[in-house]
Design an enzyme around this catalytic site. Structure first.
Site, short mmCIF file in Angstrom:
data_model
loop_
_atom_site.label_atom_id
_atom_site.label_comp_id
_atom_site.label_asym_id
_atom_site.label_seq_id
_atom_site.Cartn_x
_atom_site.Cartn_y
_atom_site.Cartn_z
N ILE A 177 0.85 -1.20 -0.15
CA ILE A 177 0.23 -0.18 -0.17
C ILE A 177 0.86 1.15 0.24
O ILE A 177 1.69 1.43 0.81
CB ILE A 177 -0.98 0.11 1.22
CG1 ILE A 177 -1.67 -1.32 1.20
CG2 ILE A 177 -2.07 1.05 1.17
CD1 ILE A 177 -2.64 -1.26 2.71
N ASN A 184 -1.16 6.15 9.06
CA ASN A 184 -1.13 5.86 10.50
C ASN A 184 -0.75 7.31 11.28
O ASN A 184 -1.18 7.55 12.48
CB ASN A 184 -0.11 4.77 10.50
CG ASN A 184 -0.43 3.31 10.36
OD1 ASN A 184 -1.71 3.05 10.32
ND2 ASN A 184 0.30 2.49 9.90
N ASP A 193 -5.61 0.56 10.64
CA ASP A 193 -6.20 -1.00 10.67
C ASP A 193 -7.31 -1.06 9.75
O ASP A 193 -7.81 -2.23 9.32
CB ASP A 193 -6.61 -1.40 12.36
CG ASP A 193 -5.19 -1.69 12.90
OD1 ASP A 193 -4.04 -1.61 12.41
OD2 ASP A 193 -5.26 -1.94 14.14
N GLU A 219 1.81 -3.41 5.85
CA GLU A 219 0.88 -3.12 4.67
C GLU A 219 1.29 -3.92 3.42
O GLU A 219 0.60 -3.59 2.39
CB GLU A 219 0.94 -1.63 4.31
CG GLU A 219 2.30 -1.34 3.81
CD GLU A 219 3.25 -0.69 4.91
OE1 GLU A 219 4.29 0.07 4.55
OE2 GLU A 219 3.29 -1.24 5.76
#
Length: 298
Positions: A177, A184, A193, A219
């Site tokens: 990703i 985050n 998440d 990720e």
């Protein structure tokens, strides 16, 4: 006779003569061994008879449901016959014979055996459920529900063996990703998440039933594509790239993208580690070229 049968069973098992029948033979011999004690101590009136309900449970533990069912049926038939002909049994305990007592004991003994068989079935079902649950927890990623690294290694090894034996193509997509750390940092790990879960669901629903998807860490995701050439894998990867780029994630409606590295199994001594390394190298090359793209391995 008991000694001969036990010795014979030992020889059969040691020689591996009838591996598929070892459990059945063991259970039948166990029943036969106890028969003299039952016959000489009054049949259904024998104190030894109360050991019989243990046999279906033992059969379930040693063999399985089918073995337990067979033992239950045989024992119930045996108890019924022993009850009918109970007056003909020699009771060395010299206990006074009573037809009513024999029928009562025979009934409750048969009922106990049936209950034991049902309990064995329930125990096996519950045991199988718990075993399956533990197995899934052991190979599943707790956040996304996809396979974890352990599960990936297990299925990847199987697919590599199948591809080698069948001489079929096997491709792999490594997905990362783009700029996920910013999500985050800006929105918190709970939103990160949530994005991971939604992306995992999107990817898993978009691939074929024969494909295997796992969370590789952080990720990153890996998709194994059995019987798929690299050019076909690129078509699938492009479909996934478009799906992710067109979707909005979490309650903040975040736009995200993915970069993908592709590789195909080589015929000369290839393995999982080599394939992942090639895909990872291609992935970083895609990142250097601007991300949100697909890059084949060399």
């Amino acid at each position: 006779m008991d000694l001969v049968m036990v010795t014979g069973l030992y020889v059969v098992i040691r020689c591996n003569a009838f591996p598929a029948l070892e459990i059945y033979i063991s259970l039948f011999i166990a029943i036969i061994i106890i028969l003299p004690s039952l016959v000489l101590s009054g049949g259904v009136n024998s104190q030894v008879a109360y050991l019989l309900p243990l046999y279906p449970v033992m059969a379930a533990l040693i063999g399985g449901y089918r073995e337990s069912l067979i033992i239950t049926i045989l024992l119930v038939i045996g108890v019924i016959l022993a009850t009918i002909f109970s007056e003909h049994f020699i009771d060395l305990t010299e206990e006074a014979y009573s037809s009513t007592k024999s029928i009562d004991r025979g009934f409750w003994l048969a009922a106990s055996i049936i209950f034991s068989g049902v309990f064995g079935r329930f125990f096996l079902k519950r045991y199988s459920e718990l075993t399956e649950q533990l197995k899934n927890e052991n190979i599943q990623d707790p956040l996304t529900g996809l396979l974890n690294r352990r599960g990936l290694n297990l299925y990847f090894s199987q697919e590599l063996d199948n591809a080698e034996v069948s001489n079929l193509a096997l491709s792999l997509i490594l997905i990362d990703i783009d700029y996920f750390k910013k999500v985050n940092d800006m929105y918190g790990h709970d939103i990160g998440d949530r994005c991971l879960i939604e992306i995992a669901n999107t990817l898993s629903q978009a691939i074929r039933k024969t494909d295997i998807i796992a969370r590789f860490g952080g990720e990153e995701f890996i998709i194994i594509l059995p019987n798929t050439q690299e050019i076909e894998a690129e078509v699938i990867a492009e479909k996934l790239r478009v799906l992710i780029s067109e979707q909005k994630f979490s309650e903040f409606k975040l736009s995200l993208s993915i970069t993908q590295g592709l590789t195909q199994r080589h015929s000369d001594n290839d393995n999982a580690l080599k394939m992942i390394k090639r895909a990872d190298k291609a992935l970083y090359k895609g990142k250097e070229q601007g991300r949100n793209c697909i890059q084949r391995s060399e």
